[in-house]
Design a protein around this motif. Structure first.
Motif, PDB file in Angstrom:
ATOM      1  N   ASP A 216       0.806  -1.219   0.000  1.00 59.76           N
ATOM      2  CA  ASP A 216       0.000   0.000   0.000  1.00 59.76           C
ATOM      3  C   ASP A 216       0.842   1.273   0.000  1.00 59.76           C
ATOM      4  N   GLY A 217       2.162   1.121   0.001  1.00 60.94           N
ATOM      5  CA  GLY A 217       3.026   2.297  -0.035  1.00 60.94           C
ATOM      6  C   GLY A 217       3.201   2.978   1.296  1.00 60.94           C
ATOM      7  N   ARG A 218       2.941   2.253   2.393  1.00 61.67           N
ATOM      8  CA  ARG A 218       3.120   2.815   3.731  1.00 61.67           C
ATOM      9  C   ARG A 218       4.353   2.206   4.383  1.00 61.67           C
ATOM     10  N   GLU A 219       4.876   2.905   5.373  1.00 63.33           N
ATOM     11  CA  GLU A 219       5.953   2.338   6.177  1.00 63.33           C
ATOM     12  C   GLU A 219       5.360   1.192   7.001  1.00 63.33           C
ATOM     13  N   PRO A 220       6.035   0.036   7.039  1.00 64.36           N
ATOM     14  CA  PRO A 220       5.515  -1.060   7.870  1.00 64.36           C
ATOM     15  C   PRO A 220       5.398  -0.616   9.313  1.00 64.36           C
TER      16      PRO A 220
END
Length: 240
Positions: A216-220
Motif C-alpha cells: 500500500d506504499g506505507r511504512e511497515p
C-alpha cells in the motif's frame, strides 16, 4: 554443562513422566539440559542444540529426548543430525507426521530426489492437516530448487483451494501463496492473501501486515489495528 538450579516444573508433565524410568541423578541432569535447551533455542540455537544432544546421549531410547534433539538440531541448521534423530523417532513411534520435516532436512542437504520420495510417502500417509500444509510448503520449495516454479505454484494453489487446516497452518499456506503472487506481479492478489494470512495469525507470528503496508506504499507499522481486507473462508478443521 547443565544448570544446577532450575525449576523442574518448567518441563511439561509428559517429559517428566518419561524420565521416571531413569535414575534420579541422571534424570536431574537431563532435566537441566532440557531447560537450558528450551531457554536458549531462540537466542543461541547452537548452544541449545549442544544441551539437547547432551540430554539425548544420557537416555537415547526415550522418544521425548530424541524429539528434543531432532528439533534443536534442525533449528541449529544441523540437518544431517536432525534427520538421523527424526528417522529414529519415526521408527520408535510410528508417527508419520515427522515426514515433512525429514523431507525438509533432505532438501537442506541438497538431496531433492530423496526429499520428493519422503513427500510421496507423506501424501500416502494419514498426516494431520497441519502436517499436510508443511508437506505442501516443503514440496513447493523442492520444486523451486529444481527450477520447476510453475509446479511449485500449482502445488500451493491446489492446497489453498482444497486443504482445510488449523488456523496457524492456514496462515503459513496463505502467506506462501501471497508471496508467489507478488513475485508474479499480482499485487492485488498478493494483498488479498497476505490479509487472509494475517486474519489466521492472531499471535502475529508472520509479518503479513507489514507486507500489506509495503504494497500500500506505507511504512511497515506492525500494528494489527491498521486497515486490512479479509476473505471469507469456509469453516476450518482442527487437528484431532
Amino acid at each position: 554443562m547443565a544448570p544446577l538450579d532450575f525449576d523442574e516444573k518448567a518441563l511439561p508433565a509428559a517429559v517428566r513422566a518419561e524420565l521416571r524410568g531413569v535414575s534420579a541423578d541422571t534424570a536431574h541432569i537431563i532435566e537441566g539440559h532440557l531447560v537450558a535447551a528450551a531457554e536458549l533455542l531462540d537466542e543461541d540455537p547452537a548452544l541449545a542444540n549442544a544441551h539437547a544432544q547432551a540430554a539425548r546421549r544420557r537416555a537415547p531410547r526415550l522418544p521425548v529426548l530424541r524429539e528434543v534433539a531432532a528439533e534443536a538440531a534442525y533449528q541449529a541448521g544441523e540437518y544431517a543430525s536432525a534427520l538421523n534423530d527424526y528417522r529414529a523417532l519415526r521408527r520408535m513411534t510410528g508417527n508419520d507426521n515427522f515426514l515433512p520435516v525429514m523431507a525438509d532436512c533432505e532438501r537442506a542437504l541438497g538431496r531433492p530426489q530423496a526429499a520428493l520420495r519422503l513427500i510421496r510417502e507423506g501424501e500416502a500417509a494419514g498426516l494431520s492437516p497441519s502436517q499436510r500444509v508443511e508437506l505442501v510448503l516443503v514440496q513447493a520449495g523442492v520444486r523451486r530448487d529444481l527450477g520447476q516454479r510453475d509446479e511449485a505454484v500449482r502445488v500451493v494453489r491446489y492446497a489453498v483451494k482444497n486443504l482445510k487446516a488449523p488456523t496457524e497452518a492456514t496462515a503459513r499456506l496463505h502467506y506462501a501463496y501471497a508471496e508467489m503472487l507478488l513475485e508474479d506481479g499480482d499485487t492485488a492478489g498478493a494483498r488479498t492473501w497476505f490479509a487472509s494470512a494475517d486474519k489466521h495469525d492472531p499471535a502475529n507470528f508472520l509479518d503479513s501486515q507489514d507486507r500489506i503496508d509495503i504494497i500500500d506504499g506505507r511504512e511497515p507499522s506492525g500494528d494489527p489495528a491498521d486497515d486490512m481486507i479479509f476473505i471469507d473462508d469456509e469453516s476450518e478443521e482442527t487437528d484431532q
